[in-house]
Design a protein around this motif. Structure first.
Motif, PDB file in Angstrom:
ATOM      1  N   TYR A 304       0.865  -1.090  -0.003  1.00 53.03           N
ATOM      2  CA  TYR A 304      -0.270  -0.261   0.112  1.00 53.03           C
ATOM      3  C   TYR A 304       0.897   1.412  -0.110  1.00 53.03           C
ATOM      4  N   SER A 305       0.553   2.146  -0.824  1.00 49.16           N
ATOM      5  CA  SER A 305       1.277   3.427  -1.040  1.00 49.16           C
ATOM      6  C   SER A 305       2.798   3.502  -0.847  1.00 49.16           C
ATOM      7  N   PHE A 306       3.229   2.485  -1.563  1.00 45.34           N
ATOM      8  CA  PHE A 306       4.709   2.634  -1.737  1.00 45.34           C
ATOM      9  C   PHE A 306       5.215   3.456  -2.737  1.00 45.34           C
ATOM     10  N   GLN A 307       6.374   4.127  -2.231  1.00 44.52           N
ATOM     11  CA  GLN A 307       6.687   5.305  -3.428  1.00 44.52           C
ATOM     12  C   GLN A 307       8.323   5.220  -3.370  1.00 44.52           C
ATOM     13  N   ARG A 308       8.977   4.281  -2.855  1.00 43.90           N
ATOM     14  CA  ARG A 308      10.385   4.039  -2.641  1.00 43.90           C
ATOM     15  C   ARG A 308      10.926   2.822  -3.332  1.00 43.90           C
ATOM     16  N   PHE A 309       9.793   1.982  -4.044  1.00 46.17           N
ATOM     17  CA  PHE A 309      10.298   0.610  -4.527  1.00 46.17           C
ATOM     18  C   PHE A 309      10.023   0.428  -6.020  1.00 46.17           C
ATOM     19  N   THR A 310      10.449  -0.253  -6.695  1.00 45.51           N
ATOM     20  CA  THR A 310      10.387  -0.279  -8.279  1.00 45.51           C
ATOM     21  C   THR A 310       9.929  -1.420  -8.737  1.00 45.51           C
TER      22      THR A 310
END
Length: 612
Positions: A304-310
């Motif tokens: 949920y709401s991950f902004q630091r993995f790709t």
């Protein structure tokens, strides 16, 4: 002989208790318990589970009345809005053989009365579970297996410590919203060596000290742990969990204080992990790669709401977690089609997929899923504007076992995609579509033609869906649930077709249909006698006449919402209330409720009718 009580004369207590224990319906057991005093007393022996609200005043009575309780759930979110509380004794009424459904263990008479302004806090506190009450519970129920203390704000470490020392067989503990401290949690770790399930959501008073002590104490037995909004729980706690909780199977983390270090420790120390739910904005690809490399039994992953993995993190999951069956991606902005490709290539057993607000995932990513994940049974696409028809064409070809499809605000998906799903996924049972403006009659007609197992259909605010679609659905499917709210082209003809073709219908939402009138209500009343819930709000052409026809045979109705129906008057409201003995909820403008209706059904109307 008439009037002779053969059962109570001939049957011993043990036999009656055995009979009660074989009754699995709660309503049936409740009814039996009201036959007489003896049955009331004996039925309570068979109760193993209690769910109650704020009842501190009566906790001391529970152990003597319910001696075999193993599961106890106290939820103080079930607030009591009025000021004064007086218990009512049921025993004088037990000679009545009434088929009542008792939703609470105790029945209260609530009444508005005069009181001093400074009494409010004292009255409320008396209804809340305290440390003394918790200690009494431990004394009365030493064999408790599961205990839920939901938002019991007056409970502290002292009460929890006392309970832990007495309930050493505890296997599941839910402390959501309790302001307990480290001392109490440490006591649980020291005394409850069989603890398997622990929920610490919104336990703001805890720090790493308490959770580390707990991990040391119950590390061998703990299988499930949930932590959310605990600002003082950091990577130190997760390292302790990784070191001592080797049998951990389920972990749910929602924290800004957890970083890679903590999750790496869990991944390396808990190889049997099966369920992982993460909302940790400081976790990166390295942690997910560690999960993929070490947690080979992982079956469910929710991010949920991950902004630091790709995509790099999802490649790690795809490479290692071959048993993954359920994947949820919500607001993961940097995952692209390549991430889904890695999942499709590595996780062939995937059965559930939800993609919600991941704006870099497009048609190509879902194509990979359709080609490789043939066991997919549930697919949810929400706010996926870049996913088009071609993706669902592949799903229709490759995912023959699909049973559930959710589409919300997918502006590029249209009738061609729905035709492909209908042709290929003939086991479809549940279809929910909302604000997909390219989907119209053509796609829904195909669903009605091919998906004979469909029982649950929701088409909300789809402007191109009209009566023709509902007619096809009615001819091919036996619906139990239907929601066509906001589909402006649907009128009497479509709903009449549903009424005649779907006699098993239990739920219907036709709100905001401006072309729907009394003819449809009459047909529903004649054919859909099993209907329990109906939503008619904002249907201006429905009048009291239609309501009269509806409730004439639909006597099982439990809920009726008819807000802003200008053709419905107080007479129509009175008709609904008087004709439906099972009615539990009526939502309507307050001014449409007459004084006579209030007197007749005060519990239904007074609580649920508001000024709108």
């Amino acid at each position: 002989m008439r009037g002779h009580d053969w059962i109570n004369s001939c049957f011993p207590d043990e036999l009656i208790v055995e009979i009660f224990s074989r009754l699995h319906s709660k309503s049936t057991r409740d009814a039996c318990s009201l036959v007489c005093r003896r049955w009331f007393r004996l039925e309570r022996r068979t109760r193993t589970t209690l769910r109650i609200g704020a009842t501190h005043l009566f906790l001391h009575r529970l152990p003597s009345r319910f001696s075999n309780i193993r599961n106890l759930y106290i939820d103080e979110r079930l607030s009591i809005p009025l000021h004064l509380v007086r218990p009512i004794n049921l025993l004088p009424f037990l000679h009545l053989n009434l088929n009542l459904n008792l939703n609470f263990i105790f029945i209260f008479i609530f009444f508005q009365g005069k009181r001093r302004p400074n009494d409010e806090e004292g009255d409320l506190d008396s209804l809340c579970l305290s440390d003394a009450g918790l200690s009494a519970l431990g004394e009365g129920f030493p064999k408790l297996h599961k205990l839920g203390l939901i938002w019991c704000s007056n409970v502290s470490s002292d009460g929890l410590t006392s309970l832990a020392r007495k309930c050493t067989s505890l296997k599941a503990l839910d402390l959501q919203g309790c302001y307990v401290g480290d001392q109490g949690l440490a006591a649980v770790g020291q005394c409850c060596k069989q603890l398997e399930d622990l929920n610490l959501r919104f336990c703001e008073g805890l720090t790493d000290t308490g959770l580390v002590e707990l991990a040391l104490g119950v590390g061998k037995s703990l299988k499930s742990l949930g932590v959310a909004a605990c600002a003082k729980i950091t990577d130190i706690s997760m390292e302790a969990v990784g070191s001592h909780c080797r049998s951990l199977e389920t972990l749910s983390l929602d924290s800004e204080c957890i970083h890679n270090k903590g999750l790496l420790a869990v991944a390396q120390g808990c190889p049997t992990l099966k369920v992982l739910k993460l909302q940790c904005i400081n976790v990166t690809d390295d942690a997910l790669q560690a999960v993929g490399a070490n947690c080979l039994s992982l079956e469910l992953l929710a991010l949920y709401s991950f902004q630091r993995f790709t995509d790099k993190g999802l490649r790690g999951i795809g490479n290692g977690c071959k048993k993954l069956k359920n994947l949820t991606l919500i607001d993961c902005y940097f995952i692209s089609d390549k991430g889904l490709e890695a999942i499709a290539n590595g996780c062939k057993e995937l059965t559930h997929l939800e993609v919600n607000g991941c704006h870099n995932i497009g048609t190509l990513g879902l194509e990979y899923i359709g080609r490789s994940c043939q066991y997919l049974t549930e697919l949810a696409l929400l706010y996926c504007h870049r996913i088009g028809d071609v993706s669902l064409l592949e799903v229709g070809k490759g995912c023959k076992f699909l049973q559930v499809l959710h589409l919300v605000d997918c502006s590029s998906i249209g009738d061609d995609a729905m035709c492909s799903i209908a042709n290929g996924c003939r086991n479809l049972k549940k279809l929910h579509i909302r604000r997909c403006y390219k989907i119209g009659n053509k796609g829904l007609i195909a669903v009605g033609k091919h998906c004979k197992s469909l029982t649950d259909l929701s088409i909300r605010f789809c402007d191109r869906v009209g009566d023709g679609a509902l007619t096809a659905i009615a001819e091919g499917c036996s619906l139990h649930y239907l929601n066509v709210s906001g589909c402006h082209q649907i009128g009497d003809a479509g709903v009449i077709a549903i009424a005649r073709g779907c006699p098993q219908l239990c739920y219907l939402d036709v709100s905001v249909l401006q072309n729907l009138g009394d003819m449809a209500m009459a047909e529903l009343g004649e054919h859909c006698t099993l209907l329990k819930e109906i939503v008619l709000s904002h249907c201006r052409q429905i009048t009291d006449v239609g309501l009269t026809h509806l409730v004439k045979s639909c006597t099982l109705l439990e809920s009726c919402q008819m807000v802003y129906c200008s053709g419905i008057t107080s007479a129509g409201v009175a008709t609904v209330v008087s004709s439906c003995p099972n009615m539990k909820k009526v939502l309507v403008e307050k001014w449409k409720v007459s004084q006579r209706t209030k007197r007749r059904a005060g519990s239904v109307i007074a609580c649920l009718c508001v000024d709108l």
